[in-house]
Design an enzyme around this catalytic site. Sequence first.
Site, PDB file in Angstrom:
ATOM      1  N   HIS A 124      41.056  34.684  32.935  1.00  0.00           N
ATOM      2  CA  HIS A 124      39.843  33.869  33.119  1.00  0.00           C
ATOM      3  C   HIS A 124      38.870  33.971  31.946  1.00  0.00           C
ATOM      4  O   HIS A 124      37.900  33.223  31.900  1.00  0.00           O
ATOM      5  CB  HIS A 124      39.150  34.213  34.444  1.00  0.00           C
ATOM      6  CG  HIS A 124      39.831  33.600  35.627  1.00  0.00           C
ATOM      7  ND1 HIS A 124      39.381  32.460  36.259  1.00  0.00           N
ATOM      8  CD2 HIS A 124      40.972  33.950  36.266  1.00  0.00           C
ATOM      9  CE1 HIS A 124      40.205  32.146  37.242  1.00  0.00           C
ATOM     10  NE2 HIS A 124      41.176  33.035  37.272  1.00  0.00           N
ATOM     11  N   HIS A 172      45.979  43.003  31.784  1.00  0.00           N
ATOM     12  CA  HIS A 172      45.502  42.256  32.949  1.00  0.00           C
ATOM     13  C   HIS A 172      46.643  41.774  33.837  1.00  0.00           C
ATOM     14  O   HIS A 172      46.627  41.962  35.054  1.00  0.00           O
ATOM     15  CB  HIS A 172      44.658  41.058  32.514  1.00  0.00           C
ATOM     16  CG  HIS A 172      44.180  40.254  33.692  1.00  0.00           C
ATOM     17  ND1 HIS A 172      43.219  40.730  34.558  1.00  0.00           N
ATOM     18  CD2 HIS A 172      44.567  39.047  34.189  1.00  0.00           C
ATOM     19  CE1 HIS A 172      43.028  39.842  35.524  1.00  0.00           C
ATOM     20  NE2 HIS A 172      43.836  38.815  35.325  1.00  0.00           N
TER      21      HIS A 172
END
EC number: 3.1.3.16
Length: 333
Positions: A124, A172
């Site tokens: 993101h 991530h």
Amino acid sequence: MEGEKLNLDNIISRLLEVRGSKPGKNVQLTESEIKGLCQKSREIFLSQPILLELEAPLKICGDVHGQYYDLLRLFEYGGFPPESNYLFLGDYVDRGKQSLETICLLLAYKIKYPENFFLLRGNHECASINRIYGFYDECKRRYNIKLWKTFTDCFNCLPVAAIIDEKIFCCHGGLSPDLQSMEQIRRIMRPTDVPDQGLLCDLLWSDPDKDVTGWGENDRGVSFTFGPEVVAKFLHKHDLDLICRAHQVVEDGYEFFAKRQLVTLFSAPNYCGEFDNAGSMMTVDETLMCSFQILKPADKKKYPYGAGGVGSNRPVTPPRNAPAAQPKKGAKK
């Protein structure tokens, strides 16, 4: 903040002032303060490696997604910097109501404690994603589009992976079929956008899947899934003990995979106000023993902060192994 000195302590104290307030209260920094945070932290990110080499003890946190009051709860639980060292695994913005406060506090701590506070890039922290899932709208509503672009320039310089004491690999998303040597990560040049495929994309987007042998298709429509033996081979090849990643909602805030060779961390309890998941933080001590601190989902009557947040009507990150818990049909991001 051209020519102006960033008053970091003042910024941090204003961001922390809302502790104890009813969740949802905003902290409106000035545009030039936020710009200063982006520019100074960007310089620090670029001065440090894209593949961080860190030492325990430290605390590792997964996705936060703009749930600012839960970020404050994490720090209350783990100790506000510099009491503890931290590594965050990305996904600071989108979904929650307060992406701006969340990212500003994290960047401020990065600038204040550059050798004790570390932030990795999540999927993101990418313009094409946070343009859609809430951060762009929040920047536009509270400031302007130019400021969103300043954040993009900062995010394009974040590190993408970390190795703790040569034994714990952190990123991530997960592994990549292209990843043969750590040198390949070190060679990624910044600033960079996140491409649609390849090593950098996979590090931020891939997911483990117990039902896959080798590499599989990812339901997200991006990157791959990987099975338990891919994890075992990777750890053996690089003489590592554990992969620590985020990227998926897990009910208890943490979840092991592949005989405890991989752990998923997720640090946004009551994700989006649509899940009853806990959040968690992993503490790695000097001996590399890992323990978990759990943030229980808050009482919804008391803290209705998730419901109706920015992006609450948008598709949510799919939970692992819990199809029944999916609140809505829709694209999986």
